[in-house]
Write a protein that holds these residues in place. Structure first.
Motif, PDB file in Angstrom:
ATOM      1  N   ASP A 136      20.692  -0.123 -16.830  1.00 54.55           N
ATOM      2  CA  ASP A 136      19.918   0.407 -17.768  1.00 54.55           C
ATOM      3  C   ASP A 136      18.701  -0.110 -18.087  1.00 54.55           C
ATOM      4  OD1 ASP A 136      22.250   1.961 -18.316  1.00 54.55           O
ATOM      5  OD2 ASP A 136      23.136   0.351 -19.998  1.00 54.55           O
ATOM      6  N   ALA A 137      18.504  -1.619 -17.575  1.00 51.17           N
ATOM      7  CA  ALA A 137      17.314  -2.050 -17.725  1.00 51.17           C
ATOM      8  C   ALA A 137      16.608  -1.436 -16.766  1.00 51.17           C
ATOM      9  CB  ALA A 137      17.472  -3.730 -17.642  1.00 51.17           C
ATOM     10  N   ALA A 138      17.000  -1.327 -15.368  1.00 52.29           N
ATOM     11  CA  ALA A 138      16.361  -0.909 -14.391  1.00 52.29           C
ATOM     12  C   ALA A 138      15.638   0.453 -14.651  1.00 52.29           C
ATOM     13  CB  ALA A 138      17.474  -0.915 -12.937  1.00 52.29           C
ATOM     14  N   LYS A 157       4.416  -2.851 -10.374  1.00 57.41           N
ATOM     15  CA  LYS A 157       4.957  -3.956 -10.636  1.00 57.41           C
ATOM     16  C   LYS A 157       6.463  -3.576 -11.261  1.00 57.41           C
ATOM     17  CE  LYS A 157       3.678  -6.761 -14.224  1.00 57.41           C
ATOM     18  NZ  LYS A 157       2.574  -7.373 -14.666  1.00 57.41           N
ATOM     19  N   LEU A 158       6.300  -2.381 -12.068  1.00 54.09           N
ATOM     20  CA  LEU A 158       7.394  -1.856 -12.957  1.00 54.09           C
ATOM     21  C   LEU A 158       8.537  -1.568 -11.888  1.00 54.09           C
ATOM     22  CD1 LEU A 158       5.587  -0.024 -15.756  1.00 54.09           C
ATOM     23  CD2 LEU A 158       7.078  -1.945 -16.086  1.00 54.09           C
ATOM     24  N   VAL A 159       8.242  -0.820 -11.215  1.00 47.94           N
ATOM     25  CA  VAL A 159       9.116  -0.194 -10.165  1.00 47.94           C
ATOM     26  C   VAL A 159       9.732  -1.454  -9.436  1.00 47.94           C
ATOM     27  CG1 VAL A 159       9.516   1.130  -7.957  1.00 47.94           C
ATOM     28  CG2 VAL A 159       7.931   1.927  -9.739  1.00 47.94           C
ATOM     29  N   ARG A 160       9.057  -2.323  -8.970  1.00 48.04           N
ATOM     30  CA  ARG A 160       9.683  -3.573  -8.210  1.00 48.04           C
ATOM     31  C   ARG A 160      10.615  -4.241  -9.146  1.00 48.04           C
ATOM     32  NH1 ARG A 160       4.107  -4.544  -7.049  1.00 48.04           N
ATOM     33  NH2 ARG A 160       3.770  -6.498  -8.162  1.00 48.04           N
ATOM     34  N   ALA A 188       7.545   3.306 -15.634  1.00 50.31           N
ATOM     35  CA  ALA A 188       6.547   3.386 -14.835  1.00 50.31           C
ATOM     36  C   ALA A 188       6.297   5.155 -14.522  1.00 50.31           C
ATOM     37  CB  ALA A 188       7.244   2.968 -13.557  1.00 50.31           C
ATOM     38  N   GLY A 189       6.887   6.088 -15.594  1.00 55.56           N
ATOM     39  CA  GLY A 189       6.561   7.194 -15.499  1.00 55.56           C
ATOM     40  C   GLY A 189       7.520   7.948 -14.542  1.00 55.56           C
ATOM     41  N   TYR A 190       8.482   7.577 -14.126  1.00 47.14           N
ATOM     42  CA  TYR A 190       9.522   8.276 -13.273  1.00 47.14           C
ATOM     43  C   TYR A 190      10.666   8.995 -14.192  1.00 47.14           C
ATOM     44  CZ  TYR A 190       7.627   6.562  -9.015  1.00 47.14           C
ATOM     45  OH  TYR A 190       6.747   6.351  -8.025  1.00 47.14           O
ATOM     46  N   THR A 193       0.841  -1.197  -0.113  1.00 44.16           N
ATOM     47  CA  THR A 193       0.013   0.008   0.107  1.00 44.16           C
ATOM     48  C   THR A 193       0.817   1.239   0.077  1.00 44.16           C
ATOM     49  OG1 THR A 193      -0.262   0.007   2.296  1.00 44.16           O
ATOM     50  CG2 THR A 193      -2.077  -1.122   1.014  1.00 44.16           C
ATOM     51  N   VAL A 194       2.076   1.253   0.006  1.00 45.18           N
ATOM     52  CA  VAL A 194       3.070   2.175   0.203  1.00 45.18           C
ATOM     53  C   VAL A 194       3.289   2.615  -1.337  1.00 45.18           C
ATOM     54  CG1 VAL A 194       5.177   3.158   0.743  1.00 45.18           C
ATOM     55  CG2 VAL A 194       3.993   1.789   2.376  1.00 45.18           C
ATOM     56  N   PRO A 195       3.172   3.552  -2.167  1.00 47.19           N
ATOM     57  CA  PRO A 195       3.543   3.740  -3.525  1.00 47.19           C
ATOM     58  C   PRO A 195       5.089   4.098  -3.507  1.00 47.19           C
ATOM     59  CG  PRO A 195       1.955   5.472  -2.723  1.00 47.19           C
ATOM     60  CD  PRO A 195       2.344   4.570  -1.705  1.00 47.19           C
ATOM     61  N   PRO A 196       5.736   3.910  -4.409  1.00 46.92           N
ATOM     62  CA  PRO A 196       5.330   2.947  -5.819  1.00 46.92           C
ATOM     63  C   PRO A 196       5.429   1.506  -5.560  1.00 46.92           C
ATOM     64  CG  PRO A 196       7.728   3.761  -6.070  1.00 46.92           C
ATOM     65  CD  PRO A 196       7.182   4.116  -4.574  1.00 46.92           C
ATOM     66  N   PHE A 197       5.426   1.076  -4.401  1.00 47.62           N
ATOM     67  CA  PHE A 197       5.688  -0.466  -4.545  1.00 47.62           C
ATOM     68  C   PHE A 197       4.773  -1.583  -4.982  1.00 47.62           C
ATOM     69  CE2 PHE A 197       8.719   1.173  -0.981  1.00 47.62           C
ATOM     70  CZ  PHE A 197       9.453   1.184  -1.928  1.00 47.62           C
ATOM     71  N   ASP A 198       3.206  -0.463  -4.960  1.00 48.05           N
ATOM     72  CA  ASP A 198       2.314  -1.341  -5.716  1.00 48.05           C
ATOM     73  C   ASP A 198       2.449  -1.400  -7.139  1.00 48.05           C
ATOM     74  OD1 ASP A 198       2.270   1.192  -5.997  1.00 48.05           O
ATOM     75  OD2 ASP A 198       0.023   1.710  -5.768  1.00 48.05           O
TER      76      ASP A 198
END
Lengths: 343, 367, 585
Positions: free
Chosen positions: C371-373, C313-316, C380-382, C306-311
């Protein structure tokens, strides 16, 4: 008061005490000499810090390790005529000498008794250190307590805090006489008590002195008390005895400017308060004392010679000694003051 | 304790001339100093115990969860294994409302029953305390006595011969060792003398007594008890003696400045007499209060030292109880510690009154 | 007089020397120097089922030396080695499991070990709600030495087999009465909610056997339990009494902190404690042999969903790419850890046996690729701000806390390194160190952003491996504990919704290995794609083995070391079979 002028009990010769301070050597007592006769009461007067108390502690060698005592000798004559130099005593001999020959009543009776011991314990302590049995000590002290007008039995069992200031002072007085010493040094014994207690202590002291015939070195800045009790008065200034002589001569025919200043500063019932003068300035630095007479900076009589040449101790009539260049002017002034007071 | 007066107690004026009733009797009882102090002590203990009762239940993790986490992480058990090894084994109902648990506890306490350990399968807390308290009392108590006595004697000597080589040496050493925490000291001793120099086998200094010796009042057994207590005691002594020594030194120095010492010297008293009854007794007074308070903390032992040497004391049990979240055992041990601290404070008052005649305990308090 | 004493003393000495070996003729000599954090005297008891009893006192490594299990599992060969049992297996239609006790198996009191002992064991266990009773219907004696375990419908599984074969068997002489009552309670139709059931459960816990009746080659009494160590003594009646080579097993009390100096001084030969890398280094310098055993778990990075941005998937996924797991492993436990390779949710050491090779190849191994990261973050919009930190459309940095247990050196090191690496990559993470009980609780009550705990399991089955951490910190928590705040019953994967909870629960069911593989493969893919947690590395247990007191230690590549430390510890096999012996014999 009369005493035997032929029998010197304590003869102090050229005694000096130096403290080693960071800034240099503090000459607390310099070249002091005097004789104390059997039955004589010598009053040492002077301002605070003039070396009175240091001198007394030096006499019984109770100064801290930082003090160095030098001198030609402190010659003590036992009752049997044997003469010893206190400065040459071993620690052991000194301990035996103390209290049995020369006792001391300290100022501040409040703190002079161990708060956790009963009076009786302190009596027994003192007695056993000098080989006197408990029964004998008890007998002696109870008698002394009565002589100093204490409720002997009660006081004997009491703790110090259960006694009033005056009672404590009398306990100390009695305790000082426990071993029948020839000399008792009293350092401001009446300063911490009220005027009535002071009166009764002085009375008791006089009675005891008459009965037991001991000599007293009495330190006081209360000139009235000194005048009442002393045979001889010595004025100390900046570690030196600047004038010494019979009490009446010193007080009424002062030959040293400092003695005169002290007398003028003292409140007297016979003189109006408005004439009271304080001594201007403060006592000199004892590490680098001023040249000439050490009193010159505060002295109304000072001349050029006073500022450069230290005045020698000169003997005058009646066995008096004074160290003052302007002694004649001082004497004249003293006589005038006296005349004015009598008028 | 505020009921110290420096004056002898005044006789209590008879205020109430009415016929005495129960209330009056209670009021008079309350005015009795000892009764009052005792009741105040009981109230303090109750308050602290209540506070700890709720505090320890606020600690994160219940006994069950703590055990599961521990087994899974430390013994790599699967969740099922850990859960099975744990869940059914604790006689503890975490769902019972807290206030009911509290009343259970209080009613047990009144009957002198501290309940059973949660994690130790029905062992009563009282039996745990009775079993381990004597060891701690012996080990830490002896160490405190030794540390205090030695500290007093050394501090006295250092203060009296201030500036001597003895003073300088001990002051330096004391300052250094009182800065080292006891567990670091224990570690250093174990590593230097046990591992490096091999002066002793580390295993031989663990526990409270050689398990091969049958307990009894025999020389062999007692000698073994002393042998096992030696190192923990040494560490307690080393870690506390510096403070005693330095406090006694400064207290001695200020006492030496008192007039009665000069007077005692002028009276020609022997040095020994002056050192003991004049300097020593007076310089000791401020330390006695602290000693009595330390006595209270003896009961808790030193948790870490006892754990390091596996010494069978109360402190080690407290450690085990805390990490296992054994609420009842923790409660019991905290209760004992609280009681000890409270009553040793009362003791401190009494002791100082006994040693210092100036301080009189007002046996009848002014109303 | 003095001479008399001397003579008497000499006589005692002579008789002592003569008498001792005569009395203990068969006992092997030499002492095994081990450690276990057993319960101290006073709280120590000999109950096989209670707290403070055998399970606490001897744990997963030493209990089997007094109470045998039917068998011991060998991880390398996926085979069981019989301890109490001589044969075992499912019946033909897999409705039951049977094993037969070795002929000649005997208790220390001289009675034979019979099938009744096994039945009694499970009768008592039923009252205590043992896991086995979730799949068992009944346990019965077929004959004197054979026991049959009848499954509930569909209860047969390899996990069930393992739980049966791993269960310590207790003596009917001690527990027969309780077992009889247990059967009575069950026969009366009571359930665990009934007072009778609960009263019996309490009676079982409060039972204090006067003596331990052992089937293993060692036994002890309460007199053997000291404050600093306890000693297990050899007993002659066990089927393994003639093969073990140690006369005593001496177990020191305490854990890592207390055992470290003993290992260094040579008073402790083998320890299962977790030592920090620096300590392990000093063991090596002291010339102590170190053996690496699988620990069966490793540190994992956990998300609060419930803590953004860990909801997201792309960030994870980006985070998985951004962390160099080899470096993380090195910092976690030195050479006693290795970076996770497959990222399958199953330990790398078990993945090749539990998953198909094709699946392993298909999984994203998330190699360390910044780079992939970065690409994932941008997707994810960052974007990166001037300071190189990732910010969202509103310019907010990813400012979160990483909670970890300060007193677990390995987990804290893993968490701190992950924090440092992620911050270098452009996150804004602060460390939050807590005592371990609080750190665990923080996860339970969701009072965390990122945290660390364990993943994987010392179990040869996919179920236990997948279970930790994703079920453990969600559905296995109490109702008021939200844990990871992840609804594992509704997991999206490739456009479909899966009940991951149900899938994991059933993954190891049944006996069909091919079906199990298939189920496990799908779970692995879902976990791998969704990166619901990042398994940082897999730890090894680096255990000191002092060869100056233990001889016969196998070479480092011996397959027995594939067994993990947490269950079926290699030392069990090595001592039972007499491979290890006291040095100098």
């Amino acid at each position: 008061m009369t005493y035997d002028r032929s029998h010197v009990v304590l003869s102090v010769r050229d005694l000096s005490v130096n403290y080693l301070a960071r800034r240099g050597r503090v000459r607390a007592v310099s070249n002091v000499s005097f004789d104390l006769h059997a039955g004589e009461t010598l009053a040492l007067i002077g301002e605070s810090g003039c070396g009175k108390s240091t001198l007394n502690l030096a006499l019984i060698r109770q100064l801290p390790n930082t003090a160095v005592t030098e001198g030609a000798g402190i010659l003590y004559t036992y009752r049997d005529g044997r003469q010893v130099d206190v400065l040459k005593f071993s620690d052991r001999a000194m301990r035996r000498f103390l209290w049995s020959e020369c006792a001391m009543v300290f100022q501040g009776a409040l703190n002079s008794l161990n708060p956790v011991l009963r009076v009786s314990d302190m009596v027994y302590d003192t007695a056993s250190a000098h080989g006197i049995g408990r029964d004998e000590a008890r007998r002696r002290v109870l008698k002394l307590f009565e002589q100093v007008r204490l409720d002997a039995a009660r006081v004997f069992k009491s703790y110090p805090h259960e006694l009033s200031g005056g009672m404590r002072q009398r306990v100390l007085l009695a305790l000082s006489l426990l071993l029948r010493p020839q000399v008792v040094i009293m350092d401001e014994p009446t300063t911490a008590v009220d005027i009535l207690t002071q009166r009764s202590i002085l009375d008791v002291l006089k009675e005891l002195r008459a009965e037991l015939n001991f000599s007293v070195i009495f330190i006081s800045h209360d000139l009235a008390v000194a005048a009442e009790i002393a045979d001889t008065v010595a004025t100390m200034y900046a570690g030196e005895i600047v004038e010494i002589g019979p009490v009446n001569d010193v007080f009424y025919k002062s030959r040293h400017a400092y003695t005169l200043s002290l007398l003028n500063a003292a409140p007297r019932l016979s003189v109006g308060r408005e004439e009271l003068m304080s001594i201007p300035g403060s006592p000199p630095d004892l590490i680098e004392p001023p040249p000439g007479c050490k009193f010159h900076e505060r002295c109304a009589f000072a001349t050029d010679v006073c500022r450069t040449v230290p005045p020698p101790l000169v003997e005058y009539e009646g066995g008096r000694l004074a160290a003052c260049h302007e002694t004649e002017r001082v004497l004249e002034n003293a006589l005038e003051t006296r005349k004015a007071a009598l008028a | 304790m505020s009921a110290i007066t420096t004056q002898p107690a005044q006789p209590q004026p008879q205020v109430d001339v009415q016929t005495p009733n129960v209330l009056d009797f209670l009021r008079r009882l309350w005015r009795n100093y000892y009764v009052k102090v005792f009741i105040q002590g009981l109230i303090t203990i109750w308050a602290v115990t209540t506070f700890t009762f709720f505090m320890i239940r606020q600690m994160p993790g219940s006994p069950v969860e703590a055990k599961i986490d521990e087994l899974m992480t430390r013994q790599a058990m699967t969740y099922e294994e850990a859960y099975r090894a744990t869940a059914t084994l604790f006689n503890f109902d975490p769902d019972r409302p807290l206030h009911l648990q509290y009343f259970d506890f209080l009613s047990g306490l009144v009957r002198g029953d501290l309940g059973d350990s949660i994690t130790k399968g029905g062992v009563s807390v009282t039996s745990i305390i009775l079993r381990y308290l004597p060891w701690t009392l012996f080990c830490v108590g002896m160490a405190l006595v030794i540390s205090f006595s030695l500290g007093i004697v050394m501090g006295l000597a250092m203060g009296y011969w201030r500036g001597s080589w003895f003073d300088n040496l001990i002051t330096t050493i004391s300052s250094i060792i009182s800065g080292i925490p006891d567990y670091i000291m224990a570690l250093l001793i174990i590593l230097i003398f046990g591992v490096q120099l091999q002066w002793f086998r580390i295993g031989d200094v663990r526990g409270g007594v050689d398990p091969n010796i049958t307990p009894g009042f025999t020389f062999e057994y007692i000698a073994s008890v002393f042998k096992y207590a030696l190192l923990p005691m040494l560490i307690y002594v080393l870690s506390s003696i510096g403070t005693w020594t330095l406090s006694m030194k400064s207290s001695t120095i200020s006492t030496l400045g008192e007039d009665y010492i000069t007077v005692a010297k002028a009276r020609g008293l022997s040095q020994r007499r002056i050192l003991t009854d004049y300097v020593g007794r007076n310089a000791m007074l401020p330390l006695v209060t602290r000693l009595a308070i330390s006595v209270g903390f003896v009961v808790g032992g030193s948790v870490i030292i006892e754990e390091m040497f596996q010494y069978p004391g109360l402190g080690r049990n407290l450690y085990i109880a805390i990490s296992g979240r054994d609420y009842t055992t923790m409660q019991g041990i905290f209760l004992v510690i609280t009681a000890a601290v409270v009553f040793s404070n009362i003791l401190a008052d009494l002791a100082i009154g006994w040693l210092d005649p100036r301080v009189r305990l007002g046996k009848q308090e002014e109303s | 007089m003095k001479r008399l004493f001397l003579v008497v003393g000499l006589l005692i000495l002579v008789f002592g020397v003569v008498a001792l070996p005569a009395a203990a003729q068969d006992a092997p000599e030499g002492t095994w120097l081990g450690t276990w954090p057993y319960s101290a005297p006073g709280t120590h008891n000999l109950n096989s089922f209670a707290a403070g009893g055998l399970n606490d006192n001897l744990g997963t490594v030493y209990r089997v030396f007094v109470e045998l299990t039917p068998a011991y599992y060998m991880y390398a060969s996926d085979e069981y080695f019989g301890l109490l049992a001589e044969s075992w297996g499912f019946n033909d239609d897999a409705t039951a499991y049977e094993y037969t006790i070795k002929e000649g198996a005997m208790w220390s009191d001289g009675n034979p070990v019979t099938s009744q002992d096994v039945v009694d064991t499970f009768s008592v266990g039923r009252i205590l709600n043992w896991t086995q009773w979730t799949f068992l219907d009944s346990v019965e004696a077929v004959d004197e030495r054979t026991v049959r375990f009848n499954f509930q419908e569909g209860g047969a599984s390899r996990n069930a087999e393992r739980l049966i074969l791993k269960e310590y068997v207790v003596s009917s002489a001690n527990y027969g009465d309780l077992a009889e009552q247990a059967r009575q309670v069950v026969a009366d139709g009571k359930t665990s909610d009934d007072a009778e059931w609960q009263a019996l459960s309490t009676a079982i816990e409060e039972f204090r056997p006067e003596s331990l009746i052992a089937s293993g080659p060692y036994t002890y009494s309460l007199d053997d339990v000291g404050e600093a160590f306890m000693t297990l003594h050899w007993q002659p009646n066990s089927v393994f009494s003639s093969t073990v080579k140690f006369g005593d097993l001496k177990l020191w009390a305490g854990e890592t902190e207390q055992t470290t100096p003993l290992v260094l001084s040579g008073e402790l030969a083998h320890s299962t404690n977790v030592y920090p890398p620096a300590t392990v280094e000093s063991f090596a310098q002291a010339g102590i042999r170190l053996i690496s055993i699988s620990r069966g778990y490793g540190p994992v990075l956990l998300f609060n969903f419930t803590v953004p941005p860990f909801d997201n998937k792309l960030v994870r996924q980006a985070m998985a790419y951004a962390i160099n797991r080899d470096q993380n492993a090195l910092l976690t436990n030195g050479l006693g850890a290795s970076g996770t390779v497959y990222m399958s949710g199953i330990l790398d050491s078990l993945s090749p046996t539990l998953l198909d090779q094709s699946t392993l190849d298909a999984l994203d191994h998330y190699p360390n690729d910044l780079d992939a990261a970065a690409a994932k973050m941008e997707e994810a919009g960052y974007t990166r701000n001037d300071a190189g930190k990732w910010v969202d459309a509103d310019g907010n940095m990813i400012s979160v806390e990483y909670t970890f247990p300060a007193d677990f050196a390995d987990f804290s090191a893993a968490a701190r390194d992950a924090t440092a690496q992620l911050n270098d990559f452009g996150f804004d993470i602060t460390e939050r160190a807590l005592p371990w009980q609080e750190a665990a609780n923080a996860i339970r009550i969701s009072d965390f952003d990122l945290s660390v705990w364990s993943w994987g399991s010392a179990s040869p089955f996919a179920y236990q491996n997948f279970n930790n951490p994703i079920r453990r910190w969600t559905v296995q928590l109490a109702e008021d504990q939200p844990g990871l705040k992840l609804d594992i019953s509704n997991i999206e994967y490739e456009g479909q919704t899966y009940d991951l909870n149900d899938m994991i629960l059933n993954v190891s069911n049944g006996l069909d290995t091919a079906e199990q593989h298939e189920r496990a493969d799908l779970i692995a893919k879902i976990l791998n794609e969704g990166m619901y947690y990042i398994p940082l590395n897999e730890m090894l247990s680096v255990e000191p083995m002092n060869e100056s007191s233990i001889g016969g230690v196998p070479a480092d590549d011996d397959p027995i070391y594939k067994n993990p430390t947490g269950s079926d510890h290699p030392m069990i096999y090595l001592i039972f079979t007499g491979v290890l012996y006291p040095a100098g014999m």
